[in-house]
Design a protein around this motif. Structure first.
Motif, PDB file in Angstrom:
ATOM      1  N   GLY A 273       5.734   2.074  -3.072  1.00  0.00           N
ATOM      2  CA  GLY A 273       5.897   1.096  -4.137  1.00  0.00           C
ATOM      3  C   GLY A 273       5.423  -0.283  -3.702  1.00  0.00           C
ATOM      4  O   GLY A 273       4.690  -0.964  -4.428  1.00  0.00           O
ATOM      5  N   LEU A 277       2.424  -2.535  -5.221  1.00  0.00           N
ATOM      6  CA  LEU A 277       2.682  -3.910  -5.670  1.00  0.00           C
ATOM      7  C   LEU A 277       1.741  -4.892  -4.972  1.00  0.00           C
ATOM      8  O   LEU A 277       1.162  -5.785  -5.603  1.00  0.00           O
ATOM      9  CB  LEU A 277       4.141  -4.271  -5.362  1.00  0.00           C
ATOM     10  N   THR A 278       1.571  -4.681  -3.656  1.00  0.00           N
ATOM     11  CA  THR A 278       0.707  -5.594  -2.895  1.00  0.00           C
ATOM     12  C   THR A 278      -0.730  -5.511  -3.387  1.00  0.00           C
ATOM     13  O   THR A 278      -1.376  -6.534  -3.622  1.00  0.00           O
ATOM     14  CB  THR A 278       0.749  -5.241  -1.397  1.00  0.00           C
ATOM     15  N   SER A 281      -1.037  -7.168  -6.755  1.00  0.00           N
ATOM     16  CA  SER A 281      -0.971  -8.640  -6.754  1.00  0.00           C
ATOM     17  C   SER A 281      -2.169  -9.258  -6.068  1.00  0.00           C
ATOM     18  O   SER A 281      -2.709 -10.256  -6.538  1.00  0.00           O
ATOM     19  CB  SER A 281       0.297  -9.166  -6.076  1.00  0.00           C
TER      20      SER A 281
END
Lengths: 428, 300
Positions: A273, A277-278, A281
């Motif tokens: 996860g 997310l990284t 972003s």
């Protein structure tokens, strides 16, 4: 067709044997001299081992023989690679096979989702298929992907060489370990706190040092990283000194404490996860206004300022946004290993993260992921060569810089495509 | 008072060693504007070569002082050879590349050399024989300064004087200064710039090797990791004095050595390295051009 191919092959052989020299005998002589030189160079350290207490000496003559032979052939490859780099310089840089394959898959509508689907499915079933040991290795690989992508913001996008990245990582890890030990704060609360702490520390460090030019910045960040580590080691009352902090809580699933297997699997999915997310972003950041400002700053600081970009603010953003991921990764690291001490946060850790970014390809998300997978997974599966790991890291860093400065998978610049048709339509 | 004097002379010794290493940094930076990260490793390799040669000679029963002389000469030869080779392998192909590339290549080289020595020799601390003789006339001062400290300080002073004269009066020294000022112009007036750069690396590496053997003999043990911290501290000294300036490097090393000695003596010995790093950070923030450096305008 076959004729041109054989000619190409001949050209290749010719280039390989005589690159950078007048003729083949000349090349032979040159390689021979290089081999002799390296034999001389490495003679005392490779061959002689003295014991000054017992006054004994051991000679390892065979080592120098292997080395000379390796250098003899290596020098042919070295000259060939240099000559090839010179040749390629004139042509427009073409994509490598991996890159063109990736682009083709990405631009194909069906293939793209198919590949993503396969990747997602493989990631989802990984802990079920492989054993605990493999899963643990995968978790650390994912951790390094997050760290690499964080450092990539600072080094790859903004072009600020940060050699003390591990300081933010350490701060995240110690923040979780200490808060957990004293107040029993849990993982999910501390994850964002670690991120914020990382960002704050990034600003705190960044503020005074960002006036400095590239190489000074590198040294100051290195010094800063060492200061943090030395403080962790010596401030025993708070940080427990070199013996570190043990029995840190693993993350609990909705308040339920899991066993070793359960929590490892849980950790794995948390990391998946976090990686998603990284990637999301960083990808969004890269194409945003601030991301483009970073690229501009990297290419030419003065021109960038002339365009009205606030240099200070942009650099600080890069520093703190990069440090955010390191802070988070630190919290995860402490929860994963349940034990931390200052020895985990030496300069070498920074060097490994930096080599992931550099070897993978500065500024390229796919490159950093590839770099982490290669540099973390390959040594794990080649345990017999574990002692050569740092040696190879160093050698690869030099070789990549000399022959392929853009890394394995280079970053692609977004090109503004100007279509004649639409332009014509707009004129009407 | 004795304690103060002891700290002062200890700081002087430290500063001397930093000066020997810092000169290499500052000369290389002056000419090609590169922080030669592998320089600390050259110092370490010099110390190892000295140890190996000294060990061999002791076994064959050479007399004391000749061991020191031969060990220093061998260390200088091999360290110079390493410096020369590193420049050819890791920096020369990168001339004209982006700024970060040679720096990363230098870090890679430093990692490589450390692990090379670790694998070829050992990762443990090795005892280094005491090569510097004890002088009779130093007996009375034994409590504040040892003979080896005296030798280190004197050797450093003579090396610094020799280097200054060399840079000032010889043809190669003049060529070096010309190249540092403007590489293209130097080329136009017929200076072989590649040769000058190689010579810079060779000289810098030799000085580091002298420092390596002397300090190893003074402290009495070495391992593959000594180059890292020594390198960073020497770099701090070079920056402190103003990087690119040779007298600046000597002065900076002296200031750093004394600061460290007094800080560890009067404040706390746990934080010895922290003081050096703090000093580095503070200088770079408040006076990045150093004590003797010139403020350089940024060219557009």
């Amino acid at each position: 067709m076959s004729e041109t191919k054989s000619m190409n092959q001949q050209g290749f052989l010719n280039l390989f044997l005589t690159a950078g020299c007048d003729s083949f005998p000349h090349a032979l002589r040159k390689s021979f001299l290089v081999a002799v030189w390296f034999a001389f160079l490495t003679f005392p350290i490779m061959v002689i081992k003295v014991n000054t207490i017992e006054n004994t000496v051991v000679w390892h003559w065979h080592k120098i023989g292997y080395l000379a032979v390796a250098v003899f052939f290596g020098s042919f490859i070295w000259r060939w690679l240099l000559a090839r780099k010179e040749l390629k310089k004139d042509e427009n840089r073409e994509e490598t096979r991996i890159e063109s394959l990736l682009t083709r898959v990405q631009s194909h509508p069906v293939l793209k989702y198919l590949a993503l689907g396969v990747l997602a499915a493989a990631a989802a079933v990984f802990p079920q298929v492989f054993n605990l040991y493999q899963t643990n290795i995968m978790i650390s690989c994912l951790l390094y992907i997050v760290l690499g992508l964080g450092l990539n913001i600072v080094v790859g996008l903004a072009g600020l060489l940060d050699l003390g990245f591990v300081a933010f990582y350490a701060v995240g890890a110690y923040a979780y370990a200490l808060c957990n030990m004293h107040w029993g704060l849990n993982f999910w609360f501390m994850l964002p706190v670690g991120a914020v702490l990382g960002a704050l520390l990034g600003i705190l460090l960044g503020f005074p040092v960002l006036r400095l030019r590239g190489d000074y910045l590198a040294i100051v960040t290195l010094g800063f990283g060492e200061i943090i580590r030395l403080v962790l080691e010596n401030w025993g009352e708070v940080t427990m000194g070199p013996s570190g902090i043990s029995s840190i809580d693993r993350p609990a699933l909705f308040g339920v404490k899991l066993g070793v297997i359960g929590s490892t699997h849980y950790m794995y999915y948390i990391m998946i996860g976090l990686v998603i997310l990284t990637i999301f972003s960083v990808n969004r950041l890269q194409n945003s206004r601030i991301g483009r400002a970073w690229l501009a700053l990297r290419e030419d600081e003065i021109a960038c300022q002339a365009m009205g970009i606030d240099k200070m603010k942009t650099k600080l953003m890069a520093f703190s946004l990069g440090a955010t991921w390191a802070g988070m990764a630190g919290v995860v690291f402490a929860a994963k290993t349940t034990f931390i001490n200052p020895a985990s946060f030496t300069f070498w850790e920074s060097a490994i993260i930096l080599s992931i970014v550099v070897i993978g390809g500065m500024g390229s998300i796919r490159g950093v992921i590839a770099g982490a997978v290669i540099l973390i997974l390959v040594p794990e599966y080649l345990r017999d060569f574990a002692q050569f790991r740092m040696l190879l890291f160093g050698a690869i860093m030099v070789l990549v810089m000399v022959f392929r400065p853009q890394g394995l998978i280079s970053a692609k610049r977004k090109v503004y495509e100007y279509k004649v048709n639409t332009a014509g339509a707009a004129n009407e | 008072m004795d304690y103060f004097l002891e700290l002062f002379l200890g700081g002087l010794t430290r500063g001397s060693i930093y000066a020997l290493i810092a000169l290499g940094y500052t000369m290389v930076y002056g000419i090609i504007e590169l922080i030669n990260f592998a320089h600390g490793e050259i110092y370490m390799i010099g110390a190892f070569t000295g140890l190996i040669v000294a060990g061999l000679l002791t076994m064959y029963g050479f007399p004391g002082v000749s061991i020191l002389a031969i060990a220093v000469v061998c260390a200088v030869i091999w360290a110079a050879a390493y410096g020369y080779t590193i420049e050819k392998v890791a920096y020369k192909p990168l001339r004209g590349a982006q700024r970060l590339s040679p720096l990363i290549s230098a870090i890679g080289m430093s990692i490589f050399l450390q692990n090379y020595v670790m694998l070829a020799q050992t990762s443990d601390f090795l005892p280094f024989p005491e090569l510097i003789p004890h002088f009779g006339f130093m007996e009375s001062m034994g409590s504040i300064m040892s003979s080896s400290e005296l030798v280190i300080v004197l050797a450093t002073i003579s090396v610094c004087v020799a280097l200054t004269l060399f840079i000032k009066f010889t043809k190669l020294g003049k060529a070096m200064r010309a190249t540092a000022q403007n590489r293209k112009m130097a080329m136009l007036v017929g200076i072989n710039v590649d040769m000058v750069i190689s010579a810079t690396f060779v000289i810098g590496s030799s000085l580091a090797a002298v420092g390596g053997v002397l300090i190893a003999s003074h402290i009495g043990q070495i391992n593959y990791y000594i180059g890292f911290i020594a390198g960073i501290k020497a770099f701090t000294a070079a920056v402190l004095g103003g990087i690119g300036s040779i007298p600046g490097a000597m002065l900076g090393a002296l200031v750093l050595g004394l600061t460290e000695a007094f800080a560890t003596g009067y404040v706390s010995s746990d934080y010895e390295d922290v003081f050096a790093f703090m000093l580095l950070v503070l200088i770079l923030i408040f006076r990045p051009s150093g004590i003797m450096g010139k403020e350089k305008a940024q060219k557009v």
